[in-house]
Scaffold this active site. Structure first.
Site, PDB file in Angstrom:
ATOM      1  N   ASP A   1      -5.198  -7.490  -5.766  1.00 30.43           N
ATOM      2  CA  ASP A   1      -4.835  -6.619  -4.642  1.00 30.43           C
ATOM      3  C   ASP A   1      -3.841  -5.574  -5.106  1.00 30.43           C
ATOM      4  O   ASP A   1      -3.632  -5.402  -6.309  1.00 30.43           O
ATOM      5  CB  ASP A   1      -4.319  -7.454  -3.445  1.00 30.43           C
ATOM      6  CG  ASP A   1      -3.027  -8.210  -3.749  1.00 30.43           C
ATOM      7  OD1 ASP A   1      -2.368  -7.900  -4.744  1.00 30.43           O
ATOM      8  OD2 ASP A   1      -2.688  -9.132  -2.968  1.00 30.43           O
TER       9      ASP A   1
ATOM     10  N   HIS B   1       0.806  -1.228   0.000  1.00 25.42           N
ATOM     11  CA  HIS B   1       0.000   0.000   0.000  1.00 25.42           C
ATOM     12  C   HIS B   1       0.839   1.278   0.000  1.00 25.42           C
ATOM     13  O   HIS B   1       0.539   2.208  -0.771  1.00 25.42           O
ATOM     14  CB  HIS B   1      -0.978  -0.007   1.174  1.00 25.42           C
ATOM     15  CG  HIS B   1      -1.998  -1.111   1.088  1.00 25.42           C
ATOM     16  ND1 HIS B   1      -3.059  -1.239   1.958  1.00 25.42           N
ATOM     17  CD2 HIS B   1      -2.118  -2.163   0.220  1.00 25.42           C
ATOM     18  CE1 HIS B   1      -3.785  -2.304   1.634  1.00 25.42           C
ATOM     19  NE2 HIS B   1      -3.219  -2.882   0.588  1.00 25.42           N
TER      20      HIS B   1
HETATM   21  C1  LHQ Z   1       8.473 -16.681  -9.769  1.00 17.66           C
HETATM   22  C2  LHQ Z   1       7.292 -15.937  -9.803  1.00 17.66           C
HETATM   23  C3  LHQ Z   1       6.731 -15.485  -8.599  1.00 17.66           C
HETATM   24  C4  LHQ Z   1       8.482 -16.503  -7.494  1.00 17.66           C
HETATM   25  C5  LHQ Z   1       7.833 -16.463 -11.843  1.00 17.66           C
HETATM   26  N1  LHQ Z   1       7.367 -15.795  -7.459  1.00 17.66           N
HETATM   27  N2  LHQ Z   1       9.055 -16.962  -8.612  1.00 17.66           N
HETATM   28  C6  LHQ Z   1       0.028 -12.347  -3.201  1.00 17.66           C
HETATM   29  C7  LHQ Z   1       0.331 -12.996  -1.989  1.00 17.66           C
HETATM   30  C8  LHQ Z   1       0.668 -12.339  -0.840  1.00 17.66           C
HETATM   31  C9  LHQ Z   1       0.723 -11.059  -0.615  1.00 17.66           C
HETATM   32  C10 LHQ Z   1       0.405 -10.026  -1.421  1.00 17.66           C
HETATM   33  O1  LHQ Z   1       0.039 -10.059  -2.728  1.00 17.66           O
HETATM   34  C11 LHQ Z   1      -0.043 -11.060  -3.525  1.00 17.66           C
HETATM   35  C12 LHQ Z   1      -0.286 -10.571  -4.851  1.00 17.66           C
HETATM   36  C13 LHQ Z   1       0.222 -11.314  -6.017  1.00 17.66           C
HETATM   37  O2  LHQ Z   1       1.049 -10.812  -6.701  1.00 17.66           O
HETATM   38  S1  LHQ Z   1      -0.482 -12.821  -6.307  1.00 17.66           S
HETATM   39  C14 LHQ Z   1       0.113 -13.232  -7.862  1.00 17.66           C
HETATM   40  C15 LHQ Z   1       1.548 -13.716  -7.812  1.00 17.66           C
HETATM   41  N3  LHQ Z   1       2.050 -13.917  -9.141  1.00 17.66           N
HETATM   42  C16 LHQ Z   1       1.682 -14.950  -9.906  1.00 17.66           C
HETATM   43  O3  LHQ Z   1       0.872 -15.776  -9.560  1.00 17.66           O
HETATM   44  C17 LHQ Z   1       2.385 -15.057 -11.223  1.00 17.66           C
HETATM   45  C18 LHQ Z   1       3.223 -16.309 -11.243  1.00 17.66           C
HETATM   46  N4  LHQ Z   1       4.055 -16.359 -12.432  1.00 17.66           N
HETATM   47  C19 LHQ Z   1       3.556 -16.623 -13.657  1.00 17.66           C
HETATM   48  O4  LHQ Z   1       2.375 -16.740 -13.891  1.00 17.66           O
HETATM   49  C20 LHQ Z   1       4.556 -16.740 -14.741  1.00 17.66           C
HETATM   50  O5  LHQ Z   1       5.787 -17.105 -14.181  1.00 17.66           O
HETATM   51  C21 LHQ Z   1       4.725 -15.443 -15.566  1.00 17.66           C
HETATM   52  C22 LHQ Z   1       3.434 -15.142 -16.355  1.00 17.66           C
HETATM   53  C23 LHQ Z   1       5.072 -14.242 -14.696  1.00 17.66           C
HETATM   54  C24 LHQ Z   1       5.891 -15.631 -16.571  1.00 17.66           C
HETATM   55  O6  LHQ Z   1       5.700 -16.850 -17.257  1.00 17.66           O
HETATM   56  P1  LHQ Z   1       6.917 -17.491 -18.094  1.00 17.66           P
HETATM   57  O7  LHQ Z   1       7.478 -16.462 -18.995  1.00 17.66           O
HETATM   58  O8  LHQ Z   1       6.383 -18.728 -18.697  1.00 17.66           O
HETATM   59  O9  LHQ Z   1       8.077 -17.802 -17.006  1.00 17.66           O
HETATM   60  P2  LHQ Z   1       8.132 -18.993 -15.938  1.00 17.66           P
HETATM   61  O10 LHQ Z   1       6.775 -19.290 -15.417  1.00 17.66           O
HETATM   62  O11 LHQ Z   1       8.919 -20.117 -16.517  1.00 17.66           O
HETATM   63  O12 LHQ Z   1       8.958 -18.296 -14.742  1.00 17.66           O
HETATM   64  C25 LHQ Z   1      10.381 -18.095 -14.830  1.00 17.66           C
HETATM   65  C26 LHQ Z   1      10.982 -18.228 -13.454  1.00 17.66           C
HETATM   66  O13 LHQ Z   1      10.467 -17.181 -12.605  1.00 17.66           O
HETATM   67  C27 LHQ Z   1      10.600 -19.549 -12.791  1.00 17.66           C
HETATM   68  O14 LHQ Z   1      11.675 -19.928 -11.969  1.00 17.66           O
HETATM   69  P3  LHQ Z   1      12.694 -21.088 -12.426  1.00 17.66           P
HETATM   70  O15 LHQ Z   1      13.635 -21.223 -11.297  1.00 17.66           O
HETATM   71  O16 LHQ Z   1      11.861 -22.313 -12.683  1.00 17.66           O
HETATM   72  O17 LHQ Z   1      13.335 -20.566 -13.690  1.00 17.66           O
HETATM   73  C28 LHQ Z   1       9.436 -19.153 -11.922  1.00 17.66           C
HETATM   74  O18 LHQ Z   1       9.245 -19.988 -10.829  1.00 17.66           O
HETATM   75  C29 LHQ Z   1       9.871 -17.759 -11.456  1.00 17.66           C
HETATM   76  N5  LHQ Z   1       8.728 -16.971 -11.047  1.00 17.66           N
HETATM   77  N6  LHQ Z   1       6.878 -15.796 -11.128  1.00 17.66           N
HETATM   78  N7  LHQ Z   1       5.580 -14.724  -8.591  1.00 17.66           N
END
Ligand code: LHQ
Length: 255
Positions: A137, A82
């Site tokens: 959020d 925030h």
């Molecule tokens: C990550 C992340 C990540 C850690 C990619 N964390 N490592 C929530 C909870 C608590 C408090 C307050 O607020 C919130 C609000 C939020 O933000 S909730 C939403 C959190 N974010 C997500 O759910 C997004 C998760 N990520 C994805 O959907 C995809 O990774 C995106 C669309 C960002 C990118 O996709 P790609 O280009 O296909 O990349 P990837 O999925 O292969 O990710 C690359 C690396 O980054 C991978 O790590 P690795 O070691 O396997 O290379 C992921 O684990 C890491 N990463 N997002 N949020």
């Protein structure tokens, strides 16, 4: 390597989220460094701010590895997210999100809290929240509803559909899409354009639009009259009129 890099070129401050191996996901450390950068951006010498990401992501939202079981998410949002969202809105200058790549979850909220979004053709926009059982959020429900309207905002956030930059542009989520290798230069040019304009008038224009949505017409007319009184008392107003009459480029100083 700092997790948030800050650089200044003339009157433009650039803030780069710098955890490229983690898609610039947000941690407590990133929030703190981002907050310091936004405090620094309040310096009157800074007339435009750019927020971007290092590597192939803009920001993947909350670093999901930082949260254990049953975290107090509300407390975390209040303490870390925030203040930064409010700091962006409090800055009396344009804040431009240069969306270089994946923009997800609270990273999407962060981009939408900015005044302007310019996307690379390599960008993608992912709600993220519902995919892990959460709700929008960090201002996401506020800004995305304003940008897209309630129906489209709900449909997008609830479906968790990945949006490409062309569609994001068609929806009005981003103001323009540029080739990836031109994003930095184009953003710098846009930021410089704002930096050369009268800062007080730009700041007050931001204030006006932030309040327009919830004001009555009478309230908004009154606010316009108050801020226009202030604008008309600036040296930049005198300079703007003089430059117009003398057919020259104005030199706005911010006084
Ligand atoms: C990550 C992340 C990540 C850690 C990619 N964390 N490592 C929530 C909870 C608590 C408090 C307050 O607020 C919130 C609000 C939020 O933000 S909730 C939403 C959190 N974010 C997500 O759910 C997004 C998760 N990520 C994805 O959907 C995809 O990774 C995106 C669309 C960002 C990118 O996709 P790609 O280009 O296909 O990349 P990837 O999925 O292969 O990710 C690359 C690396 O980054 C991978 O790590 P690795 O070691 O396997 O290379 C992921 O684990 C890491 N990463 N997002 N949020």
């Amino acid at each position: 390597m700092p997790e948030v890099e800050v650089s200044r070129e003339g009157a433009v401050q650039t803030i780069t989220l710098n955890r490229p191996e983690k898609m610039n996901a947000l941690t407590r450390g990133v929030h703190a460094a981002l907050h310091s950068a936004l405090v620094e951006a309040a310096d009157p010498e800074v007339r435009a701010v750019v927020i971007t990401g290092a590597g192939r992501a803009f920001c993947a939202g909350q670093d999901l590895s930082e949260f254990g079981e049953a975290p107090d998410v509300g407390a975390s949002l209040r303490a870390t997210y925030h203040p930064n969202v409010l700091a962006i809105r409090a800055l009396e200058k344009p804040v431009i999100a240069a969306v270089n790549g994946a923009c997800a979850g609270a990273g999407l909220s962060l981009a939408c809290a900015c005044d302007i979004r310019i996307a690379s053709d390599a960008a993608s926009f992912v709600p993220g929240f519902v995919g892990i059982g959460l709700i929008p959020d960090a201002g996401g429900s506020f800004f995305i509803e304003r940008l897209l309207g309630p129906s489209r905002a709900f449909e997008w956030m609830a479906s968790n559909r990945r949006l490409d930059p062309v569609e994001a542009h068609a929806w009005g989520l981003v103001s323009e899409v540029v080739p990836a290798d031109e994003l930095a230069a184009r953003t710098a040019a846009v930021a410089l354009g704002y930096a050369n304009l009268p800062p007080r008038a730009i700041g007050m224009t931001k204030r006006l639009f932030d309040h327009a949505r919830t004001a009555t017409l009478e309230e908004q007319l009154e606010r316009e009259a108050e801020l226009q009184t202030a604008a008309a008392q600036t040296a930049d107003f005198v300079e703007g009129v003089a430059a117009f009459l003398e057919r020259r480029t104005p030199d706005f100083t911010g006084s």
